[in-house]
Design a protein around this motif. Sequence first.
Motif, PDB file in Angstrom:
ATOM      1  N   ASN A 150       0.812  -1.172  -0.113  1.00 29.26           N
ATOM      2  CA  ASN A 150      -0.044  -0.001   0.016  1.00 29.26           C
ATOM      3  C   ASN A 150       0.761   1.396  -0.152  1.00 29.26           C
ATOM      4  OD1 ASN A 150      -2.355  -1.540   0.094  1.00 29.26           O
ATOM      5  ND2 ASN A 150      -2.237  -1.713   2.383  1.00 29.26           N
ATOM      6  N   LEU A 151       2.269   0.941   0.251  1.00 30.08           N
ATOM      7  CA  LEU A 151       3.105   2.198   0.096  1.00 30.08           C
ATOM      8  C   LEU A 151       3.044   3.007  -1.290  1.00 30.08           C
ATOM      9  CD1 LEU A 151       5.954   0.996   2.551  1.00 30.08           C
ATOM     10  CD2 LEU A 151       3.908   2.692   3.098  1.00 30.08           C
ATOM     11  N   SER A 152       3.049   4.200  -1.268  1.00 31.70           N
ATOM     12  CA  SER A 152       3.072   4.625  -2.573  1.00 31.70           C
ATOM     13  C   SER A 152       4.809   4.848  -2.992  1.00 31.70           C
ATOM     14  CB  SER A 152       2.715   6.250  -2.890  1.00 31.70           C
ATOM     15  OG  SER A 152       3.538   7.063  -1.719  1.00 31.70           O
ATOM     16  N   PRO A 153       5.045   4.658  -4.347  1.00 30.00           N
ATOM     17  CA  PRO A 153       6.588   4.710  -4.702  1.00 30.00           C
ATOM     18  C   PRO A 153       7.163   6.185  -4.388  1.00 30.00           C
ATOM     19  CG  PRO A 153       5.084   4.810  -6.623  1.00 30.00           C
ATOM     20  CD  PRO A 153       4.323   4.777  -5.430  1.00 30.00           C
ATOM     21  N   ARG A 154       8.481   6.096  -3.837  1.00 22.71           N
ATOM     22  CA  ARG A 154       9.296   7.267  -3.585  1.00 22.71           C
ATOM     23  C   ARG A 154       9.197   8.346  -4.839  1.00 22.71           C
ATOM     24  NH1 ARG A 154      15.305   5.878  -1.458  1.00 22.71           N
ATOM     25  NH2 ARG A 154      15.086   8.225  -1.680  1.00 22.71           N
ATOM     26  N   PRO A 155       8.723   9.631  -4.236  1.00 25.12           N
ATOM     27  CA  PRO A 155       8.823  10.485  -5.455  1.00 25.12           C
ATOM     28  C   PRO A 155      10.145  10.863  -6.297  1.00 25.12           C
ATOM     29  CG  PRO A 155       8.954  11.537  -3.169  1.00 25.12           C
ATOM     30  CD  PRO A 155       8.765  10.089  -3.154  1.00 25.12           C
ATOM     31  N   ASP A 156      11.024  10.623  -5.468  1.00 26.38           N
ATOM     32  CA  ASP A 156      12.445  10.814  -6.300  1.00 26.38           C
ATOM     33  C   ASP A 156      12.853   9.755  -7.143  1.00 26.38           C
ATOM     34  OD1 ASP A 156      12.949   9.129  -4.034  1.00 26.38           O
ATOM     35  OD2 ASP A 156      14.763  10.328  -3.545  1.00 26.38           O
ATOM     36  N   LYS A 157      12.145   8.558  -7.012  1.00 26.87           N
ATOM     37  CA  LYS A 157      12.652   7.363  -7.829  1.00 26.87           C
ATOM     38  C   LYS A 157      12.615   7.556  -9.074  1.00 26.87           C
ATOM     39  CE  LYS A 157      11.332   2.611  -8.224  1.00 26.87           C
ATOM     40  NZ  LYS A 157      10.450   1.347  -8.072  1.00 26.87           N
ATOM     41  N   GLU A 158      12.044   8.128  -9.919  1.00 27.48           N
ATOM     42  CA  GLU A 158      12.095   8.398 -11.316  1.00 27.48           C
ATOM     43  C   GLU A 158      13.576   9.466 -11.614  1.00 27.48           C
ATOM     44  OE1 GLU A 158      11.770   8.070 -15.132  1.00 27.48           O
ATOM     45  OE2 GLU A 158      10.760   6.835 -13.825  1.00 27.48           O
ATOM     46  N   ASP A 159      13.616  10.269 -10.706  1.00 26.19           N
ATOM     47  CA  ASP A 159      14.700  11.184 -10.719  1.00 26.19           C
ATOM     48  C   ASP A 159      15.979  10.470 -10.532  1.00 26.19           C
ATOM     49  OD1 ASP A 159      12.913  13.424 -11.107  1.00 26.19           O
ATOM     50  OD2 ASP A 159      13.005  13.947  -9.213  1.00 26.19           O
ATOM     51  N   ALA A 160      16.077   9.595  -9.822  1.00 23.36           N
ATOM     52  CA  ALA A 160      17.275   8.739  -9.574  1.00 23.36           C
ATOM     53  C   ALA A 160      17.719   7.878 -10.858  1.00 23.36           C
ATOM     54  CB  ALA A 160      16.898   7.741  -8.317  1.00 23.36           C
ATOM     55  N   TYR A 161      16.435   7.304 -11.378  1.00 20.10           N
ATOM     56  CA  TYR A 161      16.806   6.538 -12.870  1.00 20.10           C
ATOM     57  C   TYR A 161      17.483   7.409 -13.777  1.00 20.10           C
ATOM     58  CZ  TYR A 161      14.380   2.298 -10.798  1.00 20.10           C
ATOM     59  OH  TYR A 161      13.907   1.229 -10.079  1.00 20.10           O
ATOM     60  N   THR A 162      16.576   8.706 -13.840  1.00 22.10           N
ATOM     61  CA  THR A 162      17.089   9.709 -15.199  1.00 22.10           C
ATOM     62  C   THR A 162      18.614  10.042 -14.718  1.00 22.10           C
ATOM     63  OG1 THR A 162      14.778  10.319 -15.051  1.00 22.10           O
ATOM     64  CG2 THR A 162      16.616  11.783 -16.071  1.00 22.10           C
ATOM     65  N   GLU A 163      18.950  10.265 -13.613  1.00 20.26           N
ATOM     66  CA  GLU A 163      20.488  10.789 -13.245  1.00 20.26           C
ATOM     67  C   GLU A 163      21.098   9.675 -13.679  1.00 20.26           C
ATOM     68  OE1 GLU A 163      20.760  12.275  -9.294  1.00 20.26           O
ATOM     69  OE2 GLU A 163      19.463  13.798  -9.640  1.00 20.26           O
ATOM     70  N   ILE A 164      21.010   8.353 -13.412  1.00 24.28           N
ATOM     71  CA  ILE A 164      21.820   7.132 -13.583  1.00 24.28           C
ATOM     72  C   ILE A 164      22.070   7.009 -15.257  1.00 24.28           C
ATOM     73  CG2 ILE A 164      21.979   4.635 -13.535  1.00 24.28           C
ATOM     74  CD1 ILE A 164      20.553   4.940 -10.995  1.00 24.28           C
ATOM     75  N   LYS A 165      21.013   7.217 -15.814  1.00 22.55           N
ATOM     76  CA  LYS A 165      20.808   7.168 -17.369  1.00 22.55           C
ATOM     77  C   LYS A 165      21.610   8.210 -18.019  1.00 22.55           C
ATOM     78  CE  LYS A 165      16.629   4.952 -17.642  1.00 22.55           C
ATOM     79  NZ  LYS A 165      15.059   5.046 -18.324  1.00 22.55           N
ATOM     80  N   ALA A 166      21.578   9.477 -17.392  1.00 20.67           N
ATOM     81  CA  ALA A 166      22.579  10.579 -17.930  1.00 20.67           C
ATOM     82  C   ALA A 166      23.975  10.489 -17.660  1.00 20.67           C
ATOM     83  CB  ALA A 166      21.914  11.968 -17.276  1.00 20.67           C
ATOM     84  N   SER A 167      24.100   9.936 -16.402  1.00 23.55           N
ATOM     85  CA  SER A 167      25.468   9.877 -15.834  1.00 23.55           C
ATOM     86  C   SER A 167      26.275   8.764 -17.083  1.00 23.55           C
ATOM     87  CB  SER A 167      25.640   9.670 -14.538  1.00 23.55           C
ATOM     88  OG  SER A 167      25.075   8.313 -13.989  1.00 23.55           O
ATOM     89  N   THR A 168      25.631   7.835 -17.135  1.00 23.58           N
ATOM     90  CA  THR A 168      26.276   6.587 -18.040  1.00 23.58           C
ATOM     91  C   THR A 168      26.554   7.086 -19.226  1.00 23.58           C
ATOM     92  OG1 THR A 168      24.798   4.910 -16.905  1.00 23.58           O
ATOM     93  CG2 THR A 168      25.703   4.486 -18.981  1.00 23.58           C
ATOM     94  N   ILE A 169      25.849   7.886 -19.863  1.00 19.47           N
ATOM     95  CA  ILE A 169      26.072   8.329 -21.205  1.00 19.47           C
ATOM     96  C   ILE A 169      27.486   9.186 -21.172  1.00 19.47           C
ATOM     97  CG2 ILE A 169      25.310   9.918 -23.069  1.00 19.47           C
ATOM     98  CD1 ILE A 169      22.582   8.742 -22.957  1.00 19.47           C
ATOM     99  N   VAL A 170      27.288  10.187 -20.279  1.00 21.98           N
ATOM    100  CA  VAL A 170      28.314  11.319 -20.292  1.00 21.98           C
ATOM    101  C   VAL A 170      29.852  10.293 -19.649  1.00 21.98           C
ATOM    102  CG1 VAL A 170      29.273  13.145 -18.712  1.00 21.98           C
ATOM    103  CG2 VAL A 170      26.964  13.112 -19.665  1.00 21.98           C
ATOM    104  N   THR A 171      29.443   9.464 -18.679  1.00 20.26           N
ATOM    105  CA  THR A 171      31.050   8.673 -18.283  1.00 20.26           C
ATOM    106  C   THR A 171      31.375   8.003 -19.313  1.00 20.26           C
ATOM    107  OG1 THR A 171      30.006   8.857 -15.936  1.00 20.26           O
ATOM    108  CG2 THR A 171      31.736   7.208 -16.541  1.00 20.26           C
TER     109      THR A 171
END
Length: 274
Positions: free
Chosen positions: A18-39
């Motif tokens: 019944n717990l809602s997903p963390r509001p920053d979960k999608e932001d975390a995935y987005t940052e991982i994808k961006a950092s992967t490309i740049v790295t």
Amino acid sequence: MYIWILLATIMIGLSFFNLSPRPDKEDAYTEIKASTIVTRFKLENAALVRFLQCDTLLYLHTNNWDAGSPPYRVSVDSSDASYFTFAYSVKGQTVTLRPEDSLPIGYDAGAAVLDAGQTMHHYLYCMDRPLEQSGAHIMSPCQYGSVEHPVYMVSFARIPSRWLSKAENDNNAPLPVFLRYLADETKFNGVAGYTECSNGHCVLKGVAAQKALLQDNVNGVVYTQISPDSPLWSINEDFNTTCGSANTPCMFMYKMMPVADENAFCRQTILQDY
């Protein structure tokens, strides 16, 4: 009593559904994808600097890699026509060095595409003066190995459209989350940013301020940048096709090749029986 403990455990487990997903979960995935490309982009630039440093420091011209017209195209992908290796004689044994030897273990250069086949381009530029100085031009033949005639590893790649702003006034600038990793210079030396081109004239934006070249003038200290008329933008057909003439924002990074053999690394490992 054990039944109540079991029921309580089940009820606690069910409560998590019944717990809602963390509001920053999608932001975390987005940052991982961006950092992967740049790295990936910065790792390849750093690997080619390390791979070529001894050859440029010691003027070896191994395998005649700098034949032809500058700038000189290089690659970390063995399927690329510009891929090459060095073969040195060390203590009577032939030692072969490959670009991927300078990459992290497990890095797959052939799979290092950014998005839908958008690949990275790497070139070695031999300049008659620092890139940021007015009038800097490419030297032919290359006179490398000094501060007066610096050599740069220049890398560029088109930024995937998903990382570009769609706002009308942003002129296709990278999204802040992407630009934050691109301009971050804490893990990689060199200067990195994105290009903004119009009618073949380009400027490098998003560069970290602490890495910009400082120059004194009558009004105090100012930041200087690569000239819009620099040969970096005009002489490279790959850049024109990928970024310049298409007016498409690209990741862009340049790093000066070493001018000193630190701890005599190259001389000890290459020239002892060369």
